[in-house]
Each structure stands twice: as structure tokens, then as C-alpha cells.
Design a protein around this motif. Structure first.
Motif, PDB file in Angstrom:
ATOM      1  N   LYS A  69       1.635 -13.421  -0.619  1.00  0.00           N
ATOM      2  CA  LYS A  69       2.062 -13.045  -2.002  1.00  0.00           C
ATOM      3  C   LYS A  69       3.134 -13.741  -2.514  1.00  0.00           C
ATOM      4  O   LYS A  69       3.865 -14.454  -1.813  1.00  0.00           O
ATOM      5  CB  LYS A  69       2.339 -11.463  -2.265  1.00  0.00           C
ATOM      6  CG  LYS A  69       1.296 -10.495  -1.576  1.00  0.00           C
ATOM      7  CD  LYS A  69       0.065 -10.653  -2.417  1.00  0.00           C
ATOM      8  CE  LYS A  69      -0.899 -10.012  -1.479  1.00  0.00           C
ATOM      9  NZ  LYS A  69      -1.083  -8.469  -1.300  1.00  0.00           N
ATOM     10  N   ASP A 126       0.520  -2.410 -10.644  1.00  0.00           N
ATOM     11  CA  ASP A 126       0.366  -2.954  -9.389  1.00  0.00           C
ATOM     12  C   ASP A 126       0.649  -4.542  -9.412  1.00  0.00           C
ATOM     13  O   ASP A 126      -0.187  -5.132  -9.855  1.00  0.00           O
ATOM     14  CB  ASP A 126      -1.028  -2.825  -8.686  1.00  0.00           C
ATOM     15  CG  ASP A 126      -1.160  -3.473  -7.090  1.00  0.00           C
ATOM     16  OD1 ASP A 126      -0.206  -4.486  -6.881  1.00  0.00           O
ATOM     17  OD2 ASP A 126      -2.153  -3.256  -6.597  1.00  0.00           O
ATOM     18  N   THR A 163       0.597  -1.119  -0.257  1.00  0.00           N
ATOM     19  CA  THR A 163       0.099   0.093   0.058  1.00  0.00           C
ATOM     20  C   THR A 163       0.666   1.224   0.019  1.00  0.00           C
ATOM     21  O   THR A 163       0.703   2.247  -0.875  1.00  0.00           O
ATOM     22  CB  THR A 163      -1.122  -0.165   1.365  1.00  0.00           C
ATOM     23  OG1 THR A 163      -1.621  -1.258   1.359  1.00  0.00           O
ATOM     24  CG2 THR A 163      -2.089   1.067   1.317  1.00  0.00           C
ATOM     25  N   SER A 181       3.603  -5.612  -3.431  1.00  0.00           N
ATOM     26  CA  SER A 181       3.412  -5.950  -2.031  1.00  0.00           C
ATOM     27  C   SER A 181       4.295  -7.188  -1.866  1.00  0.00           C
ATOM     28  O   SER A 181       4.678  -8.029  -2.691  1.00  0.00           O
ATOM     29  CB  SER A 181       1.802  -6.458  -1.689  1.00  0.00           C
ATOM     30  OG  SER A 181       1.876  -6.884  -0.384  1.00  0.00           O
TER      31      SER A 181
HETATM   32  C1  PLP Z   1      -1.883  -7.132  -1.087  1.00  0.00           C
HETATM   33  C2  PLP Z   1      -2.026  -6.208  -2.214  1.00  0.00           C
HETATM   34  C3  PLP Z   1      -1.932  -4.764  -2.045  1.00  0.00           C
HETATM   35  C4  PLP Z   1      -1.412  -4.256  -0.894  1.00  0.00           C
HETATM   36  O1  PLP Z   1      -0.290  -4.763  -0.382  1.00  0.00           O
HETATM   37  P1  PLP Z   1       0.074  -4.902   1.171  1.00  0.00           P
HETATM   38  O2  PLP Z   1       1.307  -5.054   1.423  1.00  0.00           O
HETATM   39  O3  PLP Z   1      -0.930  -5.616   2.072  1.00  0.00           O
HETATM   40  O4  PLP Z   1      -0.154  -3.266   1.744  1.00  0.00           O
HETATM   41  C5  PLP Z   1      -2.095  -4.065  -3.114  1.00  0.00           C
HETATM   42  N1  PLP Z   1      -2.684  -4.371  -4.411  1.00  0.00           N
HETATM   43  C6  PLP Z   1      -2.736  -5.729  -4.425  1.00  0.00           C
HETATM   44  C7  PLP Z   1      -3.554  -6.055  -5.598  1.00  0.00           C
HETATM   45  C8  PLP Z   1      -2.601  -6.525  -3.296  1.00  0.00           C
HETATM   46  O5  PLP Z   1      -3.087  -7.850  -3.535  1.00  0.00           O
END
Ligand code: PLP
Length: 417
Positions: free
Chosen positions: A197, A168, A73, A192
Motif C-alpha cells: 500500500k 476505504d 480489515t 490499510s
Molecule cells: C489491502 C486492502 C484492505 C485490507 O487491508 P489489510 O491491511 O490487508 O487487512 C481493504 N481494502 C482495500 C481496498 C485494500 O486494498
């Protein structure tokens, strides 16, 4: 296998749950993270494990700059700020993604403009152009579940309209198209490193870019003081802000960086293992009446963060997805999941009433109603997903999951009664 487990029969999956945990942690991981405790647990500059991780990411992705952050984020927030998204700007984002792809825009008083998705689950290039206005500054793409979006068309659209293209990559570490990695098509990308992930540090994130100036702006946004002082050249207009930066400190924890370093060295082997099991799952699950899998185009590499199945109730006498899913879970196939908070963004209160949390949010924010994104809503409601295992010995479990799905499909009439 004659009676559904939901109706009192024996479950198709015998292994004890949970069947999937991530990230894989072994003795090497433990040694590496523990060693970090004795080295440094706070690193304000670009040194030690922070430099090691960023260098590793630069090499893996083949980019000039990687800047770590404490979350995906935060990486998205920094990327938007660094490409100079400003108050009133519009950014076209997928109608269906995890909200954090777009939510940082509210902090910049910018307006996320939701765009319908295509049959692959990603932002539909054909629908992007109709959303472009004089206020549009950028297009943000999510490679949802790890399946790369149609970057050739998105790059062409962004170029034709002078828009900034951002990615993203939070689901898609190591995914790519024709040898080019997801996260390297746009001016900048954000990833992220959160728990599940494909590349995990437990918590964390990073921004990638080839642009030096953008690199300094990310540092100024997210890494005040030491990194700015040592990395932004004297004479650069941002150098004099080094002590405070923009006022934010979004640094990754060294233990998270150590975990991510350990995982990065194994990422390609995870992906290769997942591709094998995904091939098996795709081949066998797509034959089952009631389930459909969108094929991968030639030359596209998926990260298999999630293998998504489209449920087709019409093939099974109209059996509701809730009931089908419940029957799968009863079979012990507990990793079959329906997307929860990763859903159509328009329905979230933040996207309906941003002014309540952000007084002064631009008046041109478009409040969207149910029915505005029929493809996203239909896909969301009809998706069943699975994590994809990567070890050879997990193939047996994958087979049991196929058996569970095929059993529920075969016996669907009993669920209709
Ligand atoms: C997990 C995620 C985020 C945010 O990542 P964080 O590390 O949890 O803040 C943003 N975009 C997508 C598509 C995600 O899956």
C-alpha cells in the motif's frame, strides 16, 4: 525489436526482475525499526511510537483522531461497528473493490449491497440512489488504485438521504480532491498499512474521524483495557466497558508502527515522484493502439497505487487480453499485472452463500448473478495495471515498459496468426 519475445525475439526490458518492490527500505528505515526493538515491542497504551504514528497521521490528514489497528480489515471492521452498523442494516459498497472493504459487515450481521461502478472504476454515484431502501444505513467508498471517487456527489447523496458516508482509503494515502485528502470526506475512514500500500508498515491499519464519540467507540471496539481506561472520559457511557471493550484486541505491532512512521515522513516525496513517472507513462501508454487510460479530472491527486490501462481488443483485431498480457510478460515487462483477487464481489462464495459461514445472516441478502454489474465485470476483465515507480532513476525502466507495450501492440498480428 523486430520479433516478439514470445515468438523467440529479444525482450524489450533488459533489467533483471523484480522491477518494483515496496515499501522502500534504506539505512534510515533499518535504524529506526531496530531502535524500536530497544524501546518497546509491546505498547498497550497510546504512547511511544504508537502516539508518534497517530499524531503524524492526524497532522498529515488534518483530522482530530487517528486510531491504529493491526490491519486495514480490522480498521474497516472497527469503523463499521463504531458508526453503529447493526444486524440487518444495509451498506452500499462498490461492486468492484478488494473484498475486505465490505466483508467485515458479515461479522456485524449487516448486509453489503453491491453498487455498479462508473467509468473511473469507483462506485457510480448515479447508481447509489436506486439501491437505497429503508434499511440502508451507510455508503462505503473505495478510492480504487488510488484514484479518488467523485466525493462531491457522494457527499451530497449521503446528506440528502441521511446516510453515513465511509471511505476505504487503503489504496489512496495522500490522494485528494481540490486539496482535501481522500479519507476526510466521510464520517470515518479506514486505511490499510499492508505491504504494497502507498503507506506501508508491512502490516497494520488505521481509522480516521473528527468525531469524538466515534473515537471512543473505535477504542472500545479495538483497544480494550489500557487505551480505553486512559482515553475514554469518566462519565462517558462507554467508560464502564473499558476493561473488556467489545472483547477484541486489534492493536498494531510497534515494529510495524515504527516502519509506518518512517514511511509517513517520506510519503509526500514518494507521491511527487510517482506523479512524475505516472505523467510519463500516461502520456506514452495512452498513445498505444489497444490501450486506453481514463484521464484524471482537474484538481484530483492520485496516489498511483496502480496505473490502470483499459485493454481494447477491437483495436488489435480481437486479440484476447490473456495473449496480449502474456506477450508483455515475455518482453520482460513483468510488472504488468491483471487484477486478481481485487474483482467483482458478487462472484465470491462469501457473497453468494454468506449463510454457510454466518448462520442467521439476514434473509434480505441479495444474491447477484453474472451480468448484474456489466461495467464492473467489463472493466475487471479489460484492466491491465502497473505499479508506479517514484525514483527519478526508474524513469528509464518506465521507458522500457512503454517500449514493451508498444512493441506488442505493433506486432499484434503475429499473435493472431
Ligand atoms: C489491502 C486492502 C484492505 C485490507 O487491508 P489489510 O491491511 O490487508 O487487512 C481493504 N481494502 C482495500 C481496498 C485494500 O486494498
Amino acid at each position: 525489436m523486430t520479433t516478439l519475445a514470445l515468438l523467440g525475439g529479444r525482450p524489450a526490458v533488459s533489467a533483471a526482475a523484480p522491477h518494483f518492490t515496496w515499501p522502500p527500505i534504506d539505512g534510515t528505515t533499518r535504524t529506526r525499526v531496530a531502535a524500536q526493538l530497544d524501546t518497546a515491542v509491546s505498547i498497550p497504551g497510546r504512547s511511544g511510537v504508537i502516539a508518534e504514528l497517530e499524531d503524524g497521521l492526524k497532522e498529515y490528514f488534518g483530522v482530530r483522531h487517528a486510531i491504529t489497528t493491526n490491519s486495514g480489515t480490522a480498521a474497516l471492521h472497527a469503523a463499521y461497528a463504531a458508526v453503529r452498523i447493526e444486524a440487518g442494516d444495509e451498506v452500499i459498497v462498490p461492486a468492484w473493490t478488494f473484498h475486505a472493504t465490505a466483508s467485515p459487515l458479515f461479522h456485524l450481521r449487516a448486509v453489503p449491497v453491491l453498487c455498479e461502478i462508473g467509468p473511473d472504476g469507483n462506485i457510480d454515484p448515479a447508481r447509489v440512489e436506486e439501491l437505497i431502501t429503508p434499511r440502508t444505513r451507510a455508503v462505503m467508498v473505495t478510492h480504487l488504485w488510488g484514484r479518488p471517487a467523485d466525493m462531491a456527489r457522494l457527499v451530497a447523496i449521503a446528506d440528502a438521504h441521511g446516510l453515513v458516508l465511509l471511505e476505504d482509503g487503503s489504496h489512496a494515502h495522500g490522494a485528494g480532491i481540490e486539496g482535501k485528502k481522500a479519507g476526510t470526506f466521510g464520517l470515518a475512514s479506514a486505511f490499510s498499512l499492508n505491504g504494497p500500500k502507498p503507506l506501508s508498515g508491512g502490516e497494520g491499519g488505521f481509522v480516521l474521524t473528527n468525531d469524538d464519540d466515534l473515537y471512543y467507540r473505535v477504542l472500545t471496539f479495538a483497544h480494550y483495557n489500557k487505551r480505553c481506561r486512559s482515553e475514554i472520559p469518566n462519565g462517558h457511557p462507554l467508560a464502564r466497558f473499558a476493561v473488556t471493550g467489545s472483547g477484541l484486541k486489534l492493536r498494531i505491532h510497534p515494529l510495524a508502527a515504527a516502519l509506518a512512521c518512517d514511511q509517513l515522513s517520506r510519503l509526500d516525496s514518494y507521491l511527487a515522484g510517482r506523479a512524475e513517472i505516472a505523467r510519463h507513462l500516461t502520456e506514452n501508454l495512452s498513445r498505444i493502439p489497444g490501450l486506453e487510460i481514463t484521464p484524471l479530472p482537474e484538481g484530483v491527486v492520485h496516489s498511483w497505487y496502480g496505473l490502470t490501462l483499459t485493454y481494447r481488443p477491437d483495436d488489435l483485431g480481437g486479440l484476447p487480453i490473456e495473449r496480449f498480457h502474456q506477450a508483455l510478460l515475455a518482453e520482460g515487462a513483468t510488472e504488468f499485472d491483471r487484477p486478481g483477487s481485487t474483482g467483482p464481489l458478487y462472484a465470491l462464495p462469501l457473497y453468494q452463500h454468506p449463510d454457510q459461514l454466518f448462520p442467521g445472516h439476514p434473509q434480505h441478502h441479495r444474491q447477484r448473478l453474472p451480468g448484474s454489474f456489466p461495467v464492473a465485470e467489463h472493466t475487471y476483465r479489460h484492466t491491465i495495471k502497473l505499479p508506479v515507480w517514484h525514483r527519478e532513476q526508474d524513469l528509464a525502466l518506465a521507458r522500457q515498459y512503454v517500449r514493451a507495450a508498444s512493441k506488442v501492440s505493433d506486432h499484434h498480428k503475429e499473435l493472431l496468426a
